[in-house]
Design a protein around this motif. Sequence first.
Motif, mmCIF file in Angstrom:
data_model
loop_
_atom_site.group_PDB
_atom_site.id
_atom_site.type_symbol
_atom_site.label_atom_id
_atom_site.label_comp_id
_atom_site.label_asym_id
_atom_site.label_seq_id
_atom_site.Cartn_x
_atom_site.Cartn_y
_atom_site.Cartn_z
ATOM 1 N N TYR B 82 -33.371 74.151 71.326
ATOM 2 C CA TYR B 82 -32.642 72.890 71.506
ATOM 3 C C TYR B 82 -31.427 73.135 72.397
ATOM 4 N N GLN B 85 -32.476 73.895 76.076
ATOM 5 C CA GLN B 85 -32.932 72.737 76.845
ATOM 6 C C GLN B 85 -31.826 71.722 77.061
ATOM 7 N N TYR B 86 -31.083 71.436 76.002
ATOM 8 C CA TYR B 86 -30.077 70.383 76.119
ATOM 9 C C TYR B 86 -28.875 70.857 76.927
ATOM 10 N N ALA B 89 -29.859 70.713 80.510
ATOM 11 C CA ALA B 89 -29.894 69.327 80.999
ATOM 12 C C ALA B 89 -28.484 68.873 81.352
ATOM 13 N N ASP B 90 -27.500 69.237 80.522
ATOM 14 C CA ASP B 90 -26.109 68.899 80.822
ATOM 15 C C ASP B 90 -25.650 69.569 82.116
ATOM 16 N N ARG B 92 -27.488 70.609 84.533
ATOM 17 C CA ARG B 92 -28.193 70.049 85.674
ATOM 18 C C ARG B 92 -27.557 68.719 86.102
ATOM 19 N N LEU B 93 -27.214 67.931 85.107
ATOM 20 C CA LEU B 93 -26.610 66.632 85.409
ATOM 21 C C LEU B 93 -25.238 66.811 86.059
ATOM 22 N N PHE B 96 -25.734 67.938 89.560
ATOM 23 C CA PHE B 96 -26.221 66.834 90.399
ATOM 24 C C PHE B 96 -25.073 65.896 90.755
ATOM 25 N N LEU B 124 -33.191 76.512 86.753
ATOM 26 C CA LEU B 124 -34.306 76.969 85.903
ATOM 27 C C LEU B 124 -34.109 78.405 85.459
ATOM 28 N N GLN B 127 -31.644 78.530 82.830
ATOM 29 C CA GLN B 127 -32.256 78.029 81.597
ATOM 30 C C GLN B 127 -33.101 79.108 80.917
#
Lengths: 627, 587
Positions: B82, B85-86, B89-90, B92-93, B96, B124, B127
């Motif tokens: 968890y 992945q989470y 995602a943070d 990556r955002l 971006f 990646l 990650q």
Amino acid sequence: MVSNNKEILSKKALNERLKAEIDPTDPKNFKGGMRRRDTPPVGAKPKNIRETLFRLLSYMGVYKYAVLMVFLSLIAATFATLYIPTLFANSIDRYIDLDDFSRFDPTNLYRIVIIMAVLAGIGSIIRFFSRFIMVRISQNVVKKIREEAYDKLMKAPVDYYDKQGSGDIVSRLSNDVELISNSLGQTVLEVLNSSIVLLGAFVLMFLLNWALGLVVIAFIPIMILFTIKISKKTRKGFKEQQVHLASLNGIIEESVSGLKTVKLYNQEKPFTDEFEIENDKLKKAGFMAQFYSGLIWPFIHFMNNLIFLSVIAAGAVLYLFTPLVTIGQIAGVSQYSRQFIMPISNLAQLFNALMQGIAGAERVFELIDAEDEYENDGELAIDQFDGDISFENVTFGYTEDVVVLKDISFFAKKGEVIAIVGPTGGGKTTTIKLLNRFYDINAGEIKIDDKNINTLQKDELRRRIGVVLQDTHLFKGTVYDNIHYGDFTADKEAVIEAAKMANAHDFIIKLPKGYETEVYEGGQNFSQGERQLISIARTILNNPDLLILDEATSNIDTRTEAKIQESMRRLMKDRTSIVIAHRLQTIREANKILVIDHGKLIESGDHEELLNAKGFYYGLYKAQFEQ
Amino acid sequence: MKEILRLMRYAGRFPGFLLIALLTMVVQVFASFYIPFLMIDIIDVYLPARDFDNVIMTSLIMLGIALGGIVGGIINTYTSQYIAQYATADLRLDLFNKIQTLSFRNVDAFKQSRLITNATNDVLRVQMFFTMMLRIVVRAPMMIVMGLILALQTSGLLSQVFYITIPMLAISILIIMFFAYPRFKKVQVALDDLNNVVLETANAPQVIKSFVSQDHERQRFEATNEQYRNVNTSAETVMAFAEPVIQFIFNIGIAGILLFAAYYLNQGELMINGSPRIGVIMAFQNYSMQILVGLMMFAMIMIFLSRANVSAARINEIFDAKIDLVNPENGKRPEIRGSITFNEVAFSYGDDGNDAVSNLNFTINKGEKIGIIGSTGSGKSTLTYLIPRLYDVRKGQVLIDDTDVRVMDINHLCDNIGYVTQNATIFSGSIATNMFQGNEDADFDALEESSKQALLHDFIHEQEDHYNYLIKSKGVNLSGGQKQRLSIARAMIKKPAILIFDDATSAVDASSEQKILNHINGLAYNPTLLLISQKVSTVRKMNRILVLDNEGHVDGFGHHDELINTSKTYQEIAHSQLGNGGGYGVE
């Protein structure tokens, strides 16, 4: 026209339809989620596993004795090291007398220790040796596969490149081959290794004590079942993760490469919204996939503990109530039981790697099996062309159902300049691509010096036709290398002479390193005009009999432009030339002008004739060159 | 190591889960070690005493611990995955968003292709590291520590074996990494070379086939292919040492335990109730196996870490980029009418003082149609970038209706400028979604109107899906001309006060270009137009033409008839394009 027979909806109907499908008042239509996005296909599932695997293995055929040796030495190494727990068990039972310890003699054990160390040493040396060989085999095989793929690339028709796209081709030759390399180098070896360890531990464990062996075996079906179940679940999850990852990467690529437009149109927010939605999906899908695949580890640790404690407990009970086991045997088998688990979990993991390798191999083999344009090569060899070109009722389409050129006929006499004009997308570029057989026509005939070009050897034909395209490709290397490309047998003077003829010499010698200046990938460090001058020099050095030219439409600085004009004129002298023309001057000087629109030759003649005809050309001329 | 640690803060956003993951990891490791620890009593005490009840009892305890281990393991997997992945995602955002706020000066410095790789591959890799970190990086030291504690507890004498095997293993791993690392770097370089050669080939089949240079290309490929095979073989050979060496040390460990056991037994140690402690010896074997496996995994991670660290460094570099162009707080949002003034403007892309454009002083009136012409590199595009603030001036001012663009709200500014870039950028989606980018609130009539103005209307209505025509990534299913028309339509639907066309009609035929320009001239809101073109035939239709020389200075600003006599640059251009006797009064 295509649209004629197509029902054009009334404005009202359209409006309704638009509302229904992409209601512009509904903000979610362009705020991310609802955007219909083109996602690249993903999923690396091999289609024909057996066939591909055999084909892959056939590359190892040349090395079959070496592979056999690797195999045998792995067996030897595994048994050498696997025998150590048995030795350990036996030495406990034999030399440590639990009931009468007073007779203990450590020298017996020291001897065993030395044997163990020797076995460990031998095992590891053989193991290294087999890896050493395997690395070489697999690297050689991979190199061979790459070579074959590249060779096919050299023979594949232009059409193949059009369809695949350069990204796909590069990924086949690097990523996919890399996957094969991993499979061959590591996976194959690991699979062999794990299987041997599994088998060896199994046999030795039973030899040591069959009763305890049975206890261990009882757990194997559970392990296999669970592993299969997990990998099924995992595969689905990974596939979903791949899909979201691909679409997220799509968003990143689009927004970064189109960043100017993103900023100019204040699209940061919509892109961020869309990104957030996809990112969210990815993290959820990724979490599920990784969670399921991660479960294998606690399970393996658990099984490891469970089998170990079962051996101890069962061993203890059997020791107490039967004469079937000794303490040493409990020690030995418990050790083997731990060696057992690693290969099983390894095999499960390796299966995925192997599948990936096979999927990679499949894509590489697809390239290797691609069409070879020399299969329908002509046989006639030619020394030189005089230069008469004739198109007779030529019809062509890139795909069978869409005709791009229809019934084109014209004739160019030796030394003439033919200018092709017409609107973008009308078929000008297509026409010139047919002459050197980049594409084969569907009907009609193209002849050079009265010989159908289909009967000529392709390489010979192409060698005699010089091509200067609008967007010139330069290769990585020096400026000199790039001009030299026109004729690898030419000497330095000839190269410089060609550069002078092409009006490229002056700017080249002003470069920091002159002819030795490096050209970056795609010639990015040169302006389009300079690139074109270099490519003209390249073609001059090539000294072709016929010429195909595509004049630049834009983005050339004026001085360079004038130089290009001049050098092109030198190039065209005494050579039959077909030019896609944009400059009035070129058009006026041409012996014949062909006006091509919607794939048809609608007018031809010289400048004056066409102007007087007051047809399409007249209109074009008025729009472009007069107020 | 430093770089990846910086990114750990993302994992730190889940402190609860992080704590649970660590605790459950302890449970898991504890289970693995405590089971052999309990075994000792079975072998050494209960079996000699033939104490069946305690054998069963201890076995059940062991089973309980194993079950605890798997429960801990499942919770650990859940929480650690968890977090991985989470947190990513943070990350990556954030990345971006940061990329989107970069100024073009930043983007130029980083290169677009690199930004894309950063946001995809590098993330990646980080990650993967996060995933492994919680599973292996934490586990390995824990196993070593717990293994050693229990080993010392069990027998200090036999623990001496670990003083030999653990350093041996650590040193071997370091040596292997020392040799492997530079080799893997070389592999990366060779792979890049190989990819470049293939990419060149894939991009230039027509050139290669025209010059029939396949053999030359084959040789070039063969050279890189061979180089790649060589460096790869060398790197993999080093790695081939790893497994056998680790195996060797592991087996030596087992032999070592027996050796020490024999030695101390002979000394009368390692005894209980007069018999030798076989259970202790067995437990040690077990510990040794687990500690070494833990170390092995740790070694793998270390090799991977160096790669993840490189990725992290590249990501951090972007996070650290100082954005030199920001939207002013409370920026002005005046009604924009469309006059543009350049006042002593100079601009350079680098800090080297080489101005791309300089000494720019001119005023463009509202509604005026201006052509901009000049050589490549003369700064035509650059000049227009300064208006919507893609870049900021180095010196001087750009004013719109007497307001400096730098005090305006950028979004407001861009909303009033319809800019069509040189290479028409079309996004995947549909024709409609691309047009909506110009104006979110456009209705059907507005779509129709601007698609007619851009001459895209016929194409749209030839498609079965009309405005819903699906556009693939990068607009690959549109021709060059269609892309340009669509991007013109997108600009026109804004009904902006200022329209800027940067060579936006190069792939549109002359008569269509003329029609589009006629449409613009007929617009009721009368926008100011700046049109960059290489073609004299195009710019001469404008009210005035701005001519830039090779140094980025204004060489003339006026009508065609005037410039043909006054501007040397313009003369040259006109001469080359219209030619002698073109009838335009040049010599």
